[in-house]
Design an enzyme around this catalytic site. Structure first.
Site, short mmCIF file in Angstrom:
data_model
loop_
_atom_site.label_atom_id
_atom_site.label_comp_id
_atom_site.label_asym_id
_atom_site.label_seq_id
_atom_site.Cartn_x
_atom_site.Cartn_y
_atom_site.Cartn_z
N GLU A 395 0.82 -1.21 0.17
CA GLU A 395 0.02 0.10 -0.02
C GLU A 395 0.94 1.27 0.01
OE1 GLU A 395 -3.94 -1.65 2.12
OE2 GLU A 395 -2.43 -0.87 3.49
C1 TNX Z 1 -4.45 -3.81 4.80
S1 TNX Z 1 -2.76 -6.47 4.48
C2 TNX Z 1 -3.30 -3.82 5.18
C3 TNX Z 1 -3.35 -3.38 6.67
C4 TNX Z 1 -4.40 -3.04 7.28
C5 TNX Z 1 -5.41 -4.11 6.87
C6 TNX Z 1 -6.66 -4.05 7.53
C7 TNX Z 1 -1.98 -5.18 4.34
C8 TNX Z 1 -0.46 -5.73 3.94
N1 TNX Z 1 -2.25 -4.07 4.42
O1 TNX Z 1 -2.44 -2.04 6.74
O2 TNX Z 1 -4.33 -2.96 8.76
O3 TNX Z 1 -5.61 -4.15 5.73
O4 TNX Z 1 -7.40 -5.38 7.38
#
Ligand code: TNX
Length: 612
Positions: A395
């Protein structure tokens, strides 16, 4: 969420992930933190009953259907009745189980725990350590002395023998367990195998074995033999200590939970936008400043180097490897609050207590960033004996793709220079292969050609599918905490998938294992951690350990039901999933929760930084 996002996914709505989502007083959420005396009393009641009234699973009354919201942990609660376990009731399901009628073993007050002499003195010490751990588990509920002795000494008393043996079949973690009326024997080629065998012994004793205080009764183990080995070498859980901080005792308790179910990796998500949780000597403000915040505006916290060493050592004693994650280049807002020089605009922002994702990043065009990365990963390596360094990589929506690729490939080289093997979320899949690298796959759609291509180029996968293994997802629409962006995950959904075939084009041999992540935007206490872990963690553990041939929802559900009384006796808060035929009894002892303080809405969030 798409498995390889090309655009920002729908942001988590803070109001849904946080305070507003929590329904205070929900009957499923523990409502108060029981004190030690309360826990001991409930445990003793449950334990006494479990011992006094062994019954077959089929004889148990149906689970209560009425409203439990008025039943707290009080003097009027009835103890939890529990069936006496059968040899095949173990979770995760063993590879081979051969019951023998009439061969039950009864642990008596004069029993001993014997260590059979090993080849090398070192391995003998290691076996003795497992014997002491087993004795430490069994002494409080039985009240028996259970001395640990060397088998060489003439001993008349029956007991449990631990033996390290030469065996190629049992592998690095397998064991063989024989229960006969004159004694119990655990054999393994390694101390880890003995340890896992000891966990099986624990599960074969009545649920009262989880009592912290002595319980009078008959401690019977069902007769027969078990030969057992894991399907995958990597079996883990992740705890996000960044969104909410959890102190060392909470982490140690999570390690205990992993060990019960033969999980062998604890992934600690140590850094994120809301907090930096590990002391770094060369960059002290990371923890001092970056650690002093969390979701909802609480004080946060961080682990000193000694705290972290304690966690690592406690895990190692339980054959659990700690996997530290420093999430880069995104999810770094807390680092920027401490060191503005890492930010693209060189300005330290104020702390962030919301739950948005994808807005922050360290400047991938600055050499200072790479000094920071090398210093931090160098210090983490010093403190971490395990082979893995997890660099996150998820992300980073504000970083241009070419800058992101160059950053990840350079950080992969930094990790290689530390002698460790790089792990990252599967967003790093398109980048160049690095020796041994492991992608943690959190997609929700098994058609993922980019990841399959990375596997063809040499990567291995740890599977954490968001819609099966994410322990922060709600069980059901009325689950008082958690998210639902990847769907609702009840126990069956957590259990009914196959890590070996889940991602198209990824052969089973490329699957290193499974991991169940617990993100903690909405999780604020030990009881809430346990509520989200149980009963889904054992489901993921079974997928990691048990041969595919044992996979069977109905059988799993029935075996799992017998664990409810164990958790209740151990004071573990768990979700009484309606899918599981729990024996009747009081709700799990657990904690209340003051609602978490209101958190910053989007308008109060720091302004997203411009693109690199
Ligand atoms: C996605 S899974 C994210 C996290 C959040 C999560 C909440 C991932 C690698 N990144 O930053 O906490 O969703 O479900």
């Amino acid at each position: 969420m798409p498995s390889v996002p090309t655009a920002a996914p729908e942001p988590l709505d803070p109001s849904r992930a946080g305070a507003d989502e929590r329904s205070a007083g929900h009957p499923d959420l523990p409502r108060h933190e029981p004190d030690a005396a309360e826990l001991a009393r409930v445990a003793a009641l449950a334990a006494a009953d479990a011992l006094a009234a062994p019954r077959e699973v089929g004889d148990l009354p149906a689970p209560p259907t009425g409203d439990r919201s008025t039943s707290g942990i009080g003097a009027t609660d009835l103890p939890v009745p529990a069936a006496r376990p059968r040899l095949g009731d173990v979770v995760p399901a063993p590879e081979r189980v051969t019951p023998v009628a009439g061969a039950d073993f009864v642990l008596t007050p004069d029993a001993v725990i014997r260590v059979s002499p090993g080849e090398a003195a070192r391995s003998h010490d290691a076996a003795r350590r497992v014997a002491r751990q087993l004795a430490d588990l069994l002494r409080p509920p039985t009240g028996y002395p259970l001395p640990v002795t060397d088998a060489a000494r003439p001993e008349q008393a029956a007991g449990i023998t631990l033996a390290l043996v030469d065996s190629d079949d049992l592998g690095a973690e397998g064991y063989r367990l024989d229960v006969a009326s004159d004694g119990v024997r655990i054999e393994a080629a390694t101390p880890a195998g003995l340890f896992f065998g000891a966990q099986t012994v624990r599960q074969l004793l009545p649920a009262a074995i989880e009592s912290p205080t002595p319980v009078a009764g008959r401690w019977t183990l069902p007769g027969g033999s078990i030969v057992d080995r894991p399907r995958f070498p990597y079996r883990g859980a992740m705890l996000d200590v960044a969104r909410h901080f959890f102190g060392v005792p909470d982490v140690l308790r999570v390690i205990d939970h992993l060990a019960r179910y033969k999980l062998n990796h604890l992934h600690l998500h140590l850094t994120d936008d809301q907090g930096w949780r590990i002391a770094v000597d060369s960059w002290p403000r990371l923890a001092e400043v970056g650690g002093a915040s969390e979701v909802g505006g609480g004080p946060g916290g961080h682990y000193s180097r000694d705290d972290y060493r304690r966690i690592v050592a406690y895990a190692a004693e339980r054959h659990v490897t700690v996997v530290p994650e420093i999430d880069l280049p995104g999810h770094t807002h807390a680092a920027l609050t401490a060191y503005g020089e890492l930010a693209p605009d060189r300005v330290a922002p104020p702390p962030y207590a919301g739950t948005e994702v994808g807005f922050s990043y360290v400047d991938p065009g600055s050499e200072r960033t790479y000094e920071f990365v090398a210093d931090v990963l160098g210090e983490i390596t010093e403190l971490t004996p395990g082979p893995w360094l997890h660099i996150g990589g998820d992300e980073a929506f504000k970083v241009r793709p070419d800058a992101y690729a160059a950053f990840v490939e350079r950080v992969q080289r930094v990790v290689a220079a530390t002698g460790r093997t790089v792990m990252g979320w599967h967003q790093i899949a398109p980048m160049a292969h690095a020796e041994g690298r492991v992608l943690q796959w959190w997609g929700t759609d098994g058609e993922d050609p980019v990841t399959a291509d990375a596997v063809r180029r040499g990567a291995r996968l740890v599977l954490s599918p968001g819609n099966h293994a994410y322990l922060d997802m709600k069980y059901a629409p009325d689950t008082p905490i958690g998210h639902d962006w990847a769907g609702l995950i009840d126990v069956r959904r957590a259990y009914d998938w196959d890590p070996g075939t889940h991602v198209a084009g990824v052969p089973t041999q490329a699957v290193l294992g499974v991991e169940a992540p617990l993100w903690t935007e909405s999780v604020t206490s030990r009881a809430e951690i346990e509520f989200m872990l149980f009963p889904r963690l054992p489901a993921i553990a079974e997928l990691g350990w048990s041969p595919r041939a044992t996979h069977d929802w109905a059988g799993f559900r029935d075996r799992l039901a017998g664990h409810g009384p164990r958790w209740a006796t151990a004071g573990i808060a768990f979700h009484r999933s309606p899918e599981i035929p729990w024996p009747a009894g009081p709700p799990a002892p657990a904690a209340p929760k003051a609602a978490i303080p209101a958190q910053a809405g989007p308008e109060e969030a720091p302004a997203p930084t411009p693109s690199a």
